[in-house]
Design a protein around this motif. Structure first.
Motif, PDB file in Angstrom:
ATOM      1  N   GLU A  49     -67.627  24.652  29.556  1.00  0.00           N
ATOM      2  CA  GLU A  49     -66.955  25.596  28.420  1.00  0.00           C
ATOM      3  C   GLU A  49     -66.373  24.797  27.086  1.00  0.00           C
ATOM      4  O   GLU A  49     -66.544  25.151  26.222  1.00  0.00           O
ATOM      5  N   PRO A  50     -65.653  23.636  27.651  1.00  0.00           N
ATOM      6  CA  PRO A  50     -65.163  23.070  26.399  1.00  0.00           C
ATOM      7  C   PRO A  50     -66.491  22.314  25.575  1.00  0.00           C
ATOM      8  O   PRO A  50     -66.429  22.055  24.426  1.00  0.00           O
ATOM      9  N   VAL A  51     -67.617  22.038  26.118  1.00  0.00           N
ATOM     10  CA  VAL A  51     -68.739  21.455  25.478  1.00  0.00           C
ATOM     11  C   VAL A  51     -69.369  22.670  24.557  1.00  0.00           C
ATOM     12  O   VAL A  51     -69.702  22.301  23.590  1.00  0.00           O
ATOM     13  N   ILE A  52     -69.454  23.790  25.248  1.00  0.00           N
ATOM     14  CA  ILE A  52     -69.878  24.974  24.540  1.00  0.00           C
ATOM     15  C   ILE A  52     -69.131  25.097  23.324  1.00  0.00           C
ATOM     16  O   ILE A  52     -69.708  25.352  22.225  1.00  0.00           O
ATOM     17  N   THR A  53     -67.794  25.149  23.415  1.00  0.00           N
ATOM     18  CA  THR A  53     -66.816  25.388  22.288  1.00  0.00           C
ATOM     19  C   THR A  53     -67.206  24.231  21.333  1.00  0.00           C
ATOM     20  O   THR A  53     -66.920  24.175  20.188  1.00  0.00           O
ATOM     21  N   ILE A  54     -67.151  22.834  21.598  1.00  0.00           N
ATOM     22  CA  ILE A  54     -67.496  21.806  20.683  1.00  0.00           C
ATOM     23  C   ILE A  54     -68.976  22.372  19.705  1.00  0.00           C
ATOM     24  O   ILE A  54     -69.061  21.996  18.698  1.00  0.00           O
TER      25      ILE A  54
END
Length: 173
Positions: A49-54
């Motif tokens: 999820e943090p990668v998708i936010t990035i």
């Protein structure tokens, strides 16, 4: 003591765990849905999820950061071209975990983890596809051809009310 150690280590070394989660993230991004154990899915959710936010910010720095985490060029392309535009307005919660029961071999809890905006059945787009597929006959036999398809040069025949003979539309010469 395990104070403030919320991460599930999954019985692996840190390098093995990081590589496994990166590979699972790549599969999730490319295929949009994967089948795994519940413990791995919960840990994968906190990883991807943090990668998708990035990826919501399409800059060179964001692409390099995502590549450093995922280590797969094709997954990064898919992430920025397909996934990021669909989740641009979503404030978080990009994944969904659907429990599927236990695995027969070791009784592990199994589940699907999927990207929320890509499940066509839950969004309603898959219902139309399912009804179209059901409408098609499933026989493998050849069908009889219609008379129109067999002889297109034949003269059309009109039928009158019941009890009267059918007459041809063309005059007999």
């Amino acid at each position: 003591m395990r104070h403030q150690n919320k991460k599930n280590h999954l019985g692996r070394t840190s390098s093995h765990r990081k590589a496994m989660l990166a590979n699972m993230s790549n599969s999730l991004i490319i295929h949009k849905r994967i089948n795994t154990t519940l413990a791995k899915a919960k840990e994968l959710r906190t990883f991807v999820e943090p990668v998708i936010t990035i990826s919501k910010d399409d800059t060179t720095h964001a692409r390099r950061t995502a590549f450093a985490i995922l280590s797969d060029k094709e997954a990064v392309k898919e992430l920025f071209r397909v996934v990021a535009p669909k989740v641009a307005t979503r404030p978080g919660g990009y994944t969904r975990i659907l429990k599927t029961g236990s695995r027969p071999g070791d009784n592990s809890n199994m589940c699907f983890i999927e990207l929320v905006d890509f499940n066509e059945l839950m969004l309603g787009g898959g219902e139309a596809k399912a009804t179209e597929e059901k409408a098609k006959p499933t026989t493998r036999r050849s069908r009889k051809k219609k008379t129109e398809d067999v002889a297109p040069d034949a003269a059309p025949v009109e039928k009158k009310a019941k009890g009267k003979k059918a007459t041809e539309t063309e005059d007999n010469e």
